[in-house]
Design a protein around this motif. Sequence first.
Motif, short mmCIF file in Angstrom:
data_model
loop_
_atom_site.label_atom_id
_atom_site.label_comp_id
_atom_site.label_asym_id
_atom_site.label_seq_id
_atom_site.Cartn_x
_atom_site.Cartn_y
_atom_site.Cartn_z
N ALA A 173 40.22 10.54 38.17
CA ALA A 173 39.14 10.78 37.21
C ALA A 173 39.28 12.18 36.63
N ILE A 174 39.12 12.28 35.31
CA ILE A 174 39.39 13.54 34.62
C ILE A 174 38.43 13.72 33.46
N ASN A 175 37.86 14.90 33.32
CA ASN A 175 37.04 15.17 32.13
C ASN A 175 37.16 16.61 31.66
N ASN A 176 38.05 17.37 32.30
CA ASN A 176 38.24 18.76 31.88
C ASN A 176 39.72 19.10 32.06
N ILE A 177 40.46 19.09 30.96
CA ILE A 177 41.91 19.25 31.01
C ILE A 177 42.27 20.72 30.89
N ASP A 178 43.07 21.21 31.83
CA ASP A 178 43.50 22.60 31.79
C ASP A 178 44.94 22.73 31.28
N ASP A 179 45.83 21.92 31.79
CA ASP A 179 47.23 22.07 31.43
C ASP A 179 47.94 20.74 31.62
N CYS A 180 48.15 20.01 30.51
CA CYS A 180 48.83 18.73 30.56
C CYS A 180 49.74 18.65 29.33
N GLY A 181 50.82 17.96 29.46
CA GLY A 181 51.69 17.79 28.31
C GLY A 181 52.82 16.84 28.60
N GLU A 182 53.42 16.30 27.52
CA GLU A 182 54.46 15.31 27.72
C GLU A 182 55.73 15.92 28.31
N ASP A 183 55.85 17.25 28.29
CA ASP A 183 57.02 17.88 28.88
C ASP A 183 56.75 18.38 30.30
N SER A 184 55.60 18.04 30.85
CA SER A 184 55.20 18.56 32.15
C SER A 184 55.19 17.46 33.20
N ARG A 185 55.71 17.78 34.37
CA ARG A 185 55.63 16.86 35.50
C ARG A 185 54.27 16.97 36.18
N TYR A 186 53.69 18.14 36.15
CA TYR A 186 52.44 18.41 36.87
C TYR A 186 51.28 18.55 35.88
N PHE A 187 50.21 17.77 36.10
CA PHE A 187 49.02 17.84 35.26
C PHE A 187 47.93 18.60 36.02
N VAL A 188 47.32 19.55 35.36
CA VAL A 188 46.25 20.36 35.94
C VAL A 188 44.94 19.96 35.28
N PHE A 189 43.97 19.52 36.07
CA PHE A 189 42.71 19.06 35.50
C PHE A 189 41.57 19.19 36.49
N SER A 190 40.35 18.98 35.98
CA SER A 190 39.14 19.05 36.80
C SER A 190 38.27 17.85 36.51
N TYR A 191 37.34 17.61 37.40
CA TYR A 191 36.29 16.63 37.14
C TYR A 191 34.95 17.32 37.41
N LEU A 192 34.17 17.49 36.36
CA LEU A 192 32.93 18.24 36.46
C LEU A 192 31.77 17.34 36.86
N ASN A 193 30.86 17.87 37.68
CA ASN A 193 29.66 17.11 38.00
C ASN A 193 28.64 17.27 36.88
N GLU A 194 27.49 16.59 37.00
CA GLU A 194 26.52 16.59 35.91
C GLU A 194 25.96 17.98 35.61
N GLU A 195 25.75 18.79 36.65
CA GLU A 195 25.22 20.13 36.42
C GLU A 195 26.24 20.99 35.67
N GLN A 196 27.50 20.87 36.04
CA GLN A 196 28.54 21.63 35.36
C GLN A 196 28.70 21.16 33.91
N CYS A 197 28.57 19.85 33.70
CA CYS A 197 28.64 19.33 32.33
C CYS A 197 27.52 19.91 31.48
#
Length: 251
Positions: A170-194
């Motif tokens: 589950a993902i809703n906050n993308i930090d570092d993703c790309g088609e040239d990357s093997r590693y995806f960096v992301f977050s999932y925020l709770n309702e308060e953070q949203c």
Amino acid sequence: MKNLFTLEDRGLLQVEKEGEVYRLSCFKEKTHTFIDCGGNVIDYSRPPLQDKVRPIEIDDPDFFSEIGEGFYVYTTHEVTYDVDGEYGKFGIKYINGKKLTDEIYYQVGRFCNGLCSVSEEEDHWGCINTKGELVIPYRFGEAMFFNEYGVAVGDFSLIDRQGNEIPDTAINNIDDCGEDSRYFVFSYLNEEQCALIGECGTAPDITVNIYDTKNRKYVIKDVPENRLDVDCFKGEPEVIITAAELLDKYD
């Protein structure tokens, strides 16, 4: 403002156009809803900018757009331009001029590892393969770009080349993703953070996930953002693993 979903559903409010249109993303139902500033549901699509509309001829050298892997976009129709891109009736040809598809697309992305995002209308994206076959239906809100391991960011999770959700991503906050990357960096925020993101653009206590798309597993999961230097994860795999092993030694 009308209550379109509950906090238990989890959602994110994003400004879509100069504070006049908002997009509500409901993570439980995996839907998007557009509302105006009064909370009323609207049928929203970006209005064309009439002063930027011009006819495009097939031999117009300014139009042809390379989209990777030996393909380019073409059109013989009138095209609408706005600040976010080009909209119209587009087709795809091989670089040698042979036609792959007719002019049937509202927007066209680019080929990434054998797949190209295309849309039939605003916010309705799918993917075709190099044969012009629609392999992912028009059900995503944004274009998708697949890396060499067959993973891309979907609307609410990472997805595979068939458009299926990859479990536990589950993902809703993308930090570092790309088609040239093997590693995806992301977050999932709770309702308060949203809610804080919607109000001031930042939120405290965000945790970070780093996902290895080759092995389909997490390298780091739910680690406080302030304990990581995310930029280091653009390096080689051993750098990422070493950083994970040293995490407990950080002050």
